[in-house]
Structures are given as structure tokens and as C-alpha cells.
Enzyme design. Structure first.
Site: not given
Length: 419
Positions: A78-80
Site C-alpha cells: 500500500v503506497s505511501a
């Protein structure tokens, strides 16, 4: 009320509090600039898409690792939040749009679903069945069952739901395959973290005739594309596996010329170009990638790197170049108070002095001509485009142009004329 229900209510309140705090930080930092993206971030429960993380971790300014490969390297995350925010701002997604997300996870697709509204369409695709199964479950649980979740290699896009007003790529791409351009609607936009000579920038690409032109570029990092679109760097080992040079392309024809190069004397050249603490020099990376033949990235780990690659107390960076039997890399040393530092070059090999001066000259040129300018222009051209067209300048002024050939396309980084 049961203890479980009390705990659930407390977690819901805590999640809302943390979500609000995160969005406030993203707005204050300028990562979120539109009311639409802000509302989406305040609405979608990020923690529901990262159940393996605590609430504090789910709403931190960091990635959440979803899956690792056999070597422990993350292959799905889950990307930043800040990266998701600025890419959505780059995409400028409006209501009623049809959007394809390449690289799934669920949370970003839910954000896009909020942006397109009930009359829009969102499709998210991933090559990994574990990832798509997970995304489908979480989207259903969070109330976004209208999102199309597709298991496929995105090299071919998803023709079933095309054309798309926006294509948003959330994995690191090395190239732009033809299917993405073909499935893009007129007036559409591709937002993609594109890797060029080892450097990744999130590009917002609009169609201009037969090619794509970037309207904005942001520094970022993503897990790499898998499947047919994968591209692997090549390593040139200098000392075991602890010190190596990474080549995205342009691997030396005679790498053995660097055998034993670290046993030669290290040469240092300092440029007089300084930077303050926290000051970005992202355009320096791109300038050196454009102007230096043999550009590569330096990778080092382990205690043995200390004192070999850098003098004690000095910090080094990973921009490097190779010229035959010698190599050089960017260095930095403190000069005076308030965190001010000076750029320099360290080099090894029989021609260390010459190669160090070459890199130092380009650092000074960047400082004089490009440091405070608008930065380069990126474009993606068909693979059969001639060099004459790629080197052409729209205003007729000479430019520095890097041309990088991929499998399906030719990428240009064009710099404005000095001054």
C-alpha cells in the site's frame, strides 16, 4: 454493550482521528491541493486495506508491505499516502470518468471511485492473484463493490472496459506499452512512475499528436513491474556483493577493465557548488543522467564500504559514471554552519582525475544554467521515431537532449537552453 462492540467503536473513533490528522498533514505539506482529493482521503478508511498493520501504522506517512518475494523484497505494497495523493492530483480525475489502475491493492481504487462518483467506472488490474483476491475482498467490505478487479498482465491493458479517460500506474514501469496508448480515450492522461537510467519520476502524460508529453514530473519510488513489462538492472560488482554499479541500460562493453579499480588511489574534486540542509537537487540527478556517458548508480553495503568509497565523516550519494577503466560518483561534504554542504566527486582508476573533472564540470554547469530553471521536459515517442525529430527544439534554440530507447518507445529528456 459487549466489550467487543466497545472495542470496535473505540477503534472506529481512533481510525477517524488518525485519518483526519494524516489528511491535515498532506494538505499542509502541499501533497493534496484539491478539495476533491482531500474529501476522498477523508472518506476512505485506509486501515481496512491494511489489516496486517496497526491503526497507527496504517495512517503513517509510510508504505505498508503486503507481500514479499523469496528474497524478502517487497513486491506489493500500500503506497505511501503522499505518493498516492500527488499522483491523484497529477491525474486530475473528475466525475463520470473511466479510470484504469495498473497495480492493485484496493485503497487507491477506492479513492479513485470516490473521485469518479457513481456514474464513473474504475478498473484495477494486477498480475498476482493474491493481490487481486485481497483487493476484491477489501473493496467489497469497504463499500466499493462497483470497482472492476481484474487478474491479468497489464502489459496488454484491460481492453474489456476501455477506453479510459485516465490510466494510473501504481508500479514502477520501465516502458509505455502500445496497449496503454491505444486504450487511452481522446483527451486522456497516463500517470506513470517511469524509470529512466535508474531514476524514477511520476509523469502525467498527455497525447500530443503521435507522442505523449509530460505536464508534470515528481520524484518517487515504487515496487517494480512484473510480467512482460519487467526490466532488470545489471550489476557490475566491484568488491564482492558489497560494492557494485547498477546499470538500467548502457552496461559497459568491457566491464573487466574495472577489475581491482578500488585498489587504486581515490581522487577527490570539489566544485564550490553548495546546498542547504533539506534542499532538493532532484534536477541534478536528471542533468547528470542526461549529460554523462556511462551514467549509473552506485550501490554499497557493509562496513567495508566505509573509508573506501568515502572519507570518514563524509556522506556520499549514488549517482555515478564509468569511462573505460575508471569510475566516479557524487560526494558531499559539510562546509560551515547551518547544514551547508558542498558537492564534489570521488573517482578511482587510472584516469580518475579526468573522469572526476568531467563530472565536476557538469555539476557546475547545472548550478549555473539549470538549477533555478523550470527543469526538463519529458516525452514518450513511438519506437520508430527518427533522431532528427527527437532532437528538434520547439523554439529553435539548442537544448541538451537525452534519448533513451526502450522496447516499445523512445523517451526524451529535453532541457531548456541556458538562461
Amino acid at each position: 454493550m459487549s466489550e467487543d462492540r466497545k472495542d470496535d467503536a473505540a477503534d472506529t473513533r481512533r481510525a477517524a482521528e488518525l485519518r483526519g490528522r494524516l489528511v491535515d498533514e498532506l494538505v499542509a505539506a502541499g501533497h493534496i491541493t484539491s478539495a476533491e482529493v482531500e474529501t476522498a482521503f477523508r472518506t476512505v478508511p485506509r486501515h481496512m486495506f491494511a489489516p496486517e498493520a496497526s491503526l497507527e501504522e496504517a495512517y503513517a506517512q509510510d508504505i505498508v508491505v503486503v507481500k514479499r518475494n523469496e528474497h524478502g523484497t517487497p513486491i506489493s505494497t500500500v503506497s505511501a499516502p503522499e505518493i498516492q495523493a500527488f499522483m491523484l492530483e497529477q491525474a486530475a480525475i473528475g466525475s463520470d470518468m473511466r479510470v484504469l489502475e495498473i497495480g492493485s491493492g484496493g485503497f487507491n481504487a477506492a479513492l479513485i471511485s470516490e473521485l469518479v462518483g457513481p456514474t464513473g467506472q474504475v478498473t484495477t488490474v494486477d498480475i498476482d492473484p493474491d493481490v487481486t483476491d485481497r483487493a476484491a475482498r477489501f473493496l467489497q467490505a469497504a463499500g466499493y463493490s462497483r470497482v472492476n478487479v481484474v487478474l491479468a498482465d497489464a502489459e496488454a491493458g484491460v481492453p474489456e472496459f476501455a477506453p479510459y479517460d485516465r490510466i494510473l500506474v501504481t508500479v514502477g514501469a520501465w516502458d509505455i506499452p502500445p496497449a496503454w496508448r491505444e486504450q487511452l480515450a481522446p483527451g486522456g492522461r497516463i500517470v506513470v512512475p517511469l524509470r529512466i537510467r535508474g531514476l524514477t519520476r511520476s509523469l502525467a502524460l498527455d497525447r500530443d499528436g503521435d507522442h505523449l508529453v509530460a505536464q508534470s514530473a515528481m520524484i518517487c519510488g515504487f515496487v517494480k513491474m512484473q510480467g512482460d513489462g519487467a526490466h532488470h538492472e545489471r550489476l557490475l560488482l566491484l568488491r564482492g556483493e558489497e560494492i557494485a554499479l547498477r546499470f538500467d541500460d548502457g552496461f559497459p562493453e568491457n566491464p573487466h577493465l574495472l577489475d581491482g579499480v578500488l585498489r587504486t588511489e581515490r581522487i577527490e574534486v570539489w566544485t564550490g557548488v553548495t546546498a542547504g540542509r533539506g534542499e532538493s537537487f532532484a534536477t541534478l540527478q536528471l542533468w547528470l543522467a542526461t549529460t554523462l556517458a556511462g551514467f549509473c548508480l552506485l550501490a554499497a553495503s557493509g562496513d567495508e564500504a566505509d573509508g573506501i568509497l568515502v572519507a570518514p565523516g563524509n556522506r556520499w550519494f549514488n549517482l555515478a559514471m564509468v569511462d573505460g577503466d575508471s569510475f566516479a560518483y557524487l560526494a558531499l561534504r559539510p562546509v560551515g554552519p547551518d547544514g551547508m554542504s558542498e558537492f564534489g566527486v570521488h573517482a578511482f582508476g587510472p584516469h580518475a582525475k579526468q573522469i572526476a573533472e568531467t563530472m565536476a564540470d557538469q555539476i557546475r554547469t547545472w548550478d549555473r544554467d539549470q538549477r533555478h530553471g523550470p527543469g526538463p521536459q519529458f516525452a514518450v515517442w513511438p519506437i520508430d521515431t527518427s533522431d532528427d525529430l527527437l532532437n528538434a527544439s520547439p523554439d529553435g534554440k539548442p537544448e541538451n537532449v537525452l534519448i533513451t530507447d526502450k522496447r516499445h518507445s523512445r523517451i526524451t529528456i529535453s532541457w531548456p537552453a541556458a538562461g
